[in-house]
Design a protein around this motif. Structure first.
Motif, PDB file in Angstrom:
ATOM      1  N   GLY A  98      27.759 -62.162 -21.721  1.00 13.38           N
ATOM      2  CA  GLY A  98      26.923 -61.467 -22.682  1.00 13.38           C
ATOM      3  C   GLY A  98      25.623 -62.213 -22.866  1.00 13.38           C
ATOM      4  O   GLY A  98      25.506 -63.402 -22.555  1.00 13.38           O
ATOM      5  N   GLY A  99      24.616 -61.527 -23.355  1.00 15.75           N
ATOM      6  CA  GLY A  99      23.324 -62.160 -23.571  1.00 15.75           C
ATOM      7  C   GLY A  99      22.362 -61.903 -22.431  1.00 15.75           C
ATOM      8  O   GLY A  99      22.698 -61.297 -21.412  1.00 15.75           O
ATOM      9  N   SER A 100      21.139 -62.377 -22.605  1.00 20.15           N
ATOM     10  CA  SER A 100      20.070 -62.138 -21.634  1.00 20.15           C
ATOM     11  C   SER A 100      20.075 -63.210 -20.561  1.00 20.15           C
ATOM     12  O   SER A 100      20.508 -64.350 -20.780  1.00 20.15           O
ATOM     13  CB  SER A 100      18.720 -62.104 -22.343  1.00 20.15           C
ATOM     14  OG  SER A 100      18.472 -63.337 -23.002  1.00 20.15           O
ATOM     15  N   ILE A 101      19.568 -62.838 -19.363  1.00 19.48           N
ATOM     16  CA  ILE A 101      19.596 -63.732 -18.205  1.00 19.48           C
ATOM     17  C   ILE A 101      18.206 -63.776 -17.573  1.00 19.48           C
ATOM     18  O   ILE A 101      17.655 -62.737 -17.209  1.00 19.48           O
ATOM     19  CB  ILE A 101      20.613 -63.260 -17.154  1.00 19.48           C
ATOM     20  CG1 ILE A 101      21.987 -63.024 -17.788  1.00 19.48           C
ATOM     21  CG2 ILE A 101      20.723 -64.286 -16.022  1.00 19.48           C
ATOM     22  CD1 ILE A 101      22.998 -62.401 -16.838  1.00 19.48           C
ATOM     23  N   ALA A 102      17.648 -64.966 -17.447  1.00 22.59           N
ATOM     24  CA  ALA A 102      16.381 -65.161 -16.737  1.00 22.59           C
ATOM     25  C   ALA A 102      16.678 -65.553 -15.293  1.00 22.59           C
ATOM     26  O   ALA A 102      17.800 -65.944 -14.950  1.00 22.59           O
ATOM     27  CB  ALA A 102      15.550 -66.237 -17.422  1.00 22.59           C
ATOM     28  N   LEU A 103      15.668 -65.443 -14.436  1.00 26.08           N
ATOM     29  CA  LEU A 103      15.771 -65.826 -13.033  1.00 26.08           C
ATOM     30  C   LEU A 103      14.859 -67.013 -12.777  1.00 26.08           C
ATOM     31  O   LEU A 103      13.766 -67.096 -13.335  1.00 26.08           O
ATOM     32  CB  LEU A 103      15.375 -64.668 -12.119  1.00 26.08           C
ATOM     33  CG  LEU A 103      16.127 -63.347 -12.298  1.00 26.08           C
ATOM     34  CD1 LEU A 103      15.599 -62.302 -11.307  1.00 26.08           C
ATOM     35  CD2 LEU A 103      17.622 -63.524 -12.143  1.00 26.08           C
ATOM     36  N   ALA A 104      15.305 -67.930 -11.907  1.00 30.18           N
ATOM     37  CA  ALA A 104      14.495 -69.123 -11.649  1.00 30.18           C
ATOM     38  C   ALA A 104      14.917 -69.756 -10.332  1.00 30.18           C
ATOM     39  O   ALA A 104      15.945 -69.417  -9.745  1.00 30.18           O
ATOM     40  CB  ALA A 104      14.644 -70.132 -12.783  1.00 30.18           C
ATOM     41  N   ALA A 105      14.108 -70.700  -9.883  1.00 30.48           N
ATOM     42  CA  ALA A 105      14.431 -71.552  -8.743  1.00 30.48           C
ATOM     43  C   ALA A 105      14.277 -72.993  -9.193  1.00 30.48           C
ATOM     44  O   ALA A 105      13.366 -73.325  -9.961  1.00 30.48           O
ATOM     45  CB  ALA A 105      13.512 -71.264  -7.555  1.00 30.48           C
ATOM     46  N   GLY A 106      15.191 -73.856  -8.744  1.00 25.25           N
ATOM     47  CA  GLY A 106      15.140 -75.248  -9.167  1.00 25.25           C
ATOM     48  C   GLY A 106      15.493 -76.201  -8.052  1.00 25.25           C
ATOM     49  O   GLY A 106      16.012 -75.799  -7.006  1.00 25.25           O
ATOM     50  N   ARG A 107      15.216 -77.469  -8.274  1.00 25.15           N
ATOM     51  CA  ARG A 107      15.497 -78.510  -7.277  1.00 25.15           C
ATOM     52  C   ARG A 107      16.509 -79.494  -7.859  1.00 25.15           C
ATOM     53  O   ARG A 107      16.562 -79.727  -9.071  1.00 25.15           O
ATOM     54  CB  ARG A 107      14.226 -79.257  -6.915  1.00 25.15           C
ATOM     55  CG  ARG A 107      13.657 -80.104  -8.037  1.00 25.15           C
ATOM     56  CD  ARG A 107      12.451 -80.923  -7.636  1.00 25.15           C
ATOM     57  NE  ARG A 107      12.075 -81.840  -8.694  1.00 25.15           N
ATOM     58  CZ  ARG A 107      11.352 -81.512  -9.761  1.00 25.15           C
ATOM     59  NH1 ARG A 107      10.907 -80.271  -9.899  1.00 25.15           N
ATOM     60  NH2 ARG A 107      11.057 -82.425 -10.680  1.00 25.15           N
ATOM     61  N   LEU A 108      17.302 -80.062  -6.974  1.00 21.58           N
ATOM     62  CA  LEU A 108      18.267 -81.078  -7.376  1.00 21.58           C
ATOM     63  C   LEU A 108      17.569 -82.436  -7.445  1.00 21.58           C
ATOM     64  O   LEU A 108      16.907 -82.854  -6.492  1.00 21.58           O
ATOM     65  CB  LEU A 108      19.424 -81.134  -6.391  1.00 21.58           C
ATOM     66  CG  LEU A 108      20.402 -79.945  -6.437  1.00 21.58           C
ATOM     67  CD1 LEU A 108      21.409 -80.056  -5.297  1.00 21.58           C
ATOM     68  CD2 LEU A 108      21.113 -79.877  -7.784  1.00 21.58           C
ATOM     69  N   ALA A 113      21.093 -83.699 -11.284  1.00 25.84           N
ATOM     70  CA  ALA A 113      20.680 -82.671 -12.233  1.00 25.84           C
ATOM     71  C   ALA A 113      19.826 -81.621 -11.538  1.00 25.84           C
ATOM     72  O   ALA A 113      19.225 -81.875 -10.484  1.00 25.84           O
ATOM     73  CB  ALA A 113      19.896 -83.297 -13.381  1.00 25.84           C
ATOM     74  N   LEU A 114      19.773 -80.437 -12.118  1.00 30.43           N
ATOM     75  CA  LEU A 114      18.950 -79.344 -11.593  1.00 30.43           C
ATOM     76  C   LEU A 114      17.754 -79.144 -12.512  1.00 30.43           C
ATOM     77  O   LEU A 114      17.921 -78.916 -13.717  1.00 30.43           O
ATOM     78  CB  LEU A 114      19.752 -78.049 -11.511  1.00 30.43           C
ATOM     79  CG  LEU A 114      18.976 -76.826 -10.991  1.00 30.43           C
ATOM     80  CD1 LEU A 114      18.620 -76.996  -9.516  1.00 30.43           C
ATOM     81  CD2 LEU A 114      19.769 -75.535 -11.203  1.00 30.43           C
ATOM     82  N   SER A 115      16.551 -79.212 -11.955  1.00 31.39           N
ATOM     83  CA  SER A 115      15.322 -79.050 -12.730  1.00 31.39           C
ATOM     84  C   SER A 115      14.598 -77.778 -12.309  1.00 31.39           C
ATOM     85  O   SER A 115      14.329 -77.581 -11.116  1.00 31.39           O
ATOM     86  CB  SER A 115      14.390 -80.247 -12.532  1.00 31.39           C
ATOM     87  OG  SER A 115      14.955 -81.421 -13.064  1.00 31.39           O
ATOM     88  N   GLU A 133      17.116 -74.975  -4.694  1.00 28.24           N
ATOM     89  CA  GLU A 133      16.305 -75.302  -3.517  1.00 28.24           C
ATOM     90  C   GLU A 133      16.992 -76.405  -2.717  1.00 28.24           C
ATOM     91  O   GLU A 133      17.578 -77.334  -3.275  1.00 28.24           O
ATOM     92  CB  GLU A 133      14.909 -75.757  -3.947  1.00 28.24           C
ATOM     93  CG  GLU A 133      14.105 -74.660  -4.624  1.00 28.24           C
ATOM     94  CD  GLU A 133      12.737 -75.125  -5.071  1.00 28.24           C
ATOM     95  OE1 GLU A 133      12.445 -76.333  -4.899  1.00 28.24           O
ATOM     96  OE2 GLU A 133      11.976 -74.305  -5.597  1.00 28.24           O
ATOM     97  N   GLY A 134      16.922 -76.270  -1.404  1.00 29.35           N
ATOM     98  CA  GLY A 134      17.656 -77.186  -0.545  1.00 29.35           C
ATOM     99  C   GLY A 134      19.031 -76.649  -0.201  1.00 29.35           C
ATOM    100  O   GLY A 134      19.657 -77.073   0.755  1.00 29.35           O
ATOM    101  N   ALA A 135      19.496 -75.707  -1.020  1.00 30.51           N
ATOM    102  CA  ALA A 135      20.730 -74.980  -0.723  1.00 30.51           C
ATOM    103  C   ALA A 135      20.420 -73.511  -0.978  1.00 30.51           C
ATOM    104  O   ALA A 135      20.904 -72.909  -1.924  1.00 30.51           O
ATOM    105  CB  ALA A 135      21.867 -75.458  -1.610  1.00 30.51           C
ATOM    106  N   PRO A 136      19.539 -72.927  -0.147  1.00 27.16           N
ATOM    107  CA  PRO A 136      18.935 -71.641  -0.482  1.00 27.16           C
ATOM    108  C   PRO A 136      19.886 -70.464  -0.581  1.00 27.16           C
ATOM    109  O   PRO A 136      19.518 -69.415  -1.078  1.00 27.16           O
ATOM    110  CB  PRO A 136      17.928 -71.430   0.666  1.00 27.16           C
ATOM    111  CG  PRO A 136      18.442 -72.270   1.782  1.00 27.16           C
ATOM    112  CD  PRO A 136      19.082 -73.457   1.140  1.00 27.16           C
ATOM    113  N   SER A 137      21.122 -70.629  -0.102  1.00 25.74           N
ATOM    114  CA  SER A 137      22.045 -69.509  -0.217  1.00 25.74           C
ATOM    115  C   SER A 137      22.901 -69.591  -1.477  1.00 25.74           C
ATOM    116  O   SER A 137      23.782 -68.772  -1.687  1.00 25.74           O
ATOM    117  CB  SER A 137      22.964 -69.453   1.010  1.00 25.74           C
ATOM    118  OG  SER A 137      23.782 -70.614   1.062  1.00 25.74           O
ATOM    119  N   ARG A 138      22.673 -70.576  -2.311  1.00 23.31           N
ATOM    120  CA  ARG A 138      23.518 -70.813  -3.480  1.00 23.31           C
ATOM    121  C   ARG A 138      22.802 -70.437  -4.761  1.00 23.31           C
ATOM    122  O   ARG A 138      21.671 -70.846  -5.009  1.00 23.31           O
ATOM    123  CB  ARG A 138      23.922 -72.293  -3.525  1.00 23.31           C
ATOM    124  CG  ARG A 138      24.904 -72.637  -4.641  1.00 23.31           C
ATOM    125  CD  ARG A 138      25.169 -74.119  -4.643  1.00 23.31           C
ATOM    126  NE  ARG A 138      26.063 -74.515  -5.718  1.00 23.31           N
ATOM    127  CZ  ARG A 138      26.115 -75.728  -6.250  1.00 23.31           C
ATOM    128  NH1 ARG A 138      25.303 -76.669  -5.790  1.00 23.31           N
ATOM    129  NH2 ARG A 138      26.942 -76.004  -7.225  1.00 23.31           N
TER     130      ARG A 138
END
Length: 341
Positions: A98-108, A113-115, A133-138
């Motif tokens: 439930g709730g709203s979902i944003a979309l983003a890309a991040g790096r390990l 940690a994911l930033s 990023e670095g695992a583009p299919s995940r």
């Protein structure tokens, strides 16, 4: 069918998402009441198949008018993104929250940690569907309240950083390489709506503002600026519509070329239309009290998000020279033919 859904959403937003509400949320006010109204209306599930509870079974092309309205009303919560994220989660067999979902890309980071440096709607979203990023299919579905947040330039955005243990507990699925394309075409549709709103407000202002005894819209120089704005606005809308098609199949799978054209053209228009609108309005357009800046700030922010026009122009050029298309005309036909596979 499209008009029925669009009219219903327009009525909801006219009641619950006035510019007063937008300003309050941008100033740090809670977005919960607005999201509850949207959630209760069922629009966040518009792209879910009818076989899923509360799913409307719309294709993205069917839902284009809804995405455009998000930009036209400067909706300060990620409705368009949530519609797509829930559909992607359903396709992947991941339980949607439930709730709203944003979309983003991040790096390990080195500590695991994911930033994500800038998450559009990151301050007001409940969840983020992030491409690693670095695992583009995940793709990872991460709760915003588990992240360390830092302010971004746009008041509704935020930089978010999740610790390694939050990543380990997050639901994930393959297919993240397309997430940037999904985000880009959603932003293109919202840009199209915001561009239309800016043009309509500017046209109204030009017809009402009096100078030297007549409306400034009667002066040839202003008419020329308005005509250039109209050209950009309607070309951008057509491009955004094409970006929300995916060949002849009713699927969410994005076509890279059409998305590139959509985001490039709408981002290009955002820069020109914002400049022309402020030129016609003069100094008053920049003031915090005047509504124009609510929209033009979004034009500039969304232009850069998920890649500005230069990024997508590069992709279009790559598709042309890598042998996929023999001639520029073939590329143009593939991008604009609504029934091309």
């Amino acid at each position: 069918m499209e008009d029925i859904y669009a009219d219903a959403l327009r009525g909801l937003l006219e009641d619950c998402c006035t510019l007063r509400h937008v300003r309050e949320i941008e100033a740090g006010g809670p977005a919960g009441a607005l999201w509850e109204a949207i959630e209760g209306s069922g629009f966040a599930n518009a792209l879910l198949p009818e076989s899923v509870d509360d799913g409307a079974g719309l294709t993205l092309a069917d839902a284009f008018a809804l995405l455009e309205l998000c930009g036209r009303f400067a909706v300060p919560v990620p409705l368009a993104e949530t519609m797509t994220a829930r559909a992607l989660l359903a396709q992947a067999g991941v339980r949607r929250p439930g709730g709203s979902i944003a979309l983003a890309a991040g790096r390990l980071d080195a500590d695991g940690a994911l930033s994500c440096e800038r998450v559009v709607f990151g301050r007001v979203a409940d969840w983020v569907l992030a491409q690693v990023e670095g695992a583009p299919s995940r793709c990872l579905l991460l709760p915003v309240d588990a992240a360390e947040a830092t302010p971004a330039v746009a008041p509704l955005d935020a930089g978010l950083r999740w610790p390694a243990d939050a990543l380990a507990a997050a639901p994930s699925f393959e297919g993240g390489e397309a997430l940037r394309l999904h985000q880009a075409r959603l932003l293109a549709a919202q840009l199209a709506g915001a561009l239309s709103a800016v043009f309509e407000r500017t046209l109204q202002y030009a017809n009402e503002r009096q100078q030297f005894g007549r409306a400034i819209g009667k002066f040839q120089a202003i008419q020329h600026q308005l005509s250039v704005m109209a050209e950009h606005v309607f070309a951008a809308r057509m491009a955004a519509q094409m970006g929300c098609t995916a060949g002849d199949a009713p699927t969410l799978a994005p076509d890279a070329l059409r998305v590139a054209v959509a985001k490039a053209r709408t981002s290009e228009a955002a820069l020109e239309v914002a400049a022309l609108s402020h030129s016609i309005h003069g100094a008053i357009g920049f003031t915090a009290e005047f509504d124009l800046q609510v929209y033009t700030r979004r034009l500039h922010a969304w232009r850069q998000a998920a890649g500005a026009e230069s990024h997508w122009h590069d992709l279009i050029g790559t598709l042309l020279v890598d042998g996929r298309f023999e001639r520029s005309l073939d590329l143009l036909r593939a991008a604009t033919d609504p029934v091309a596979a």
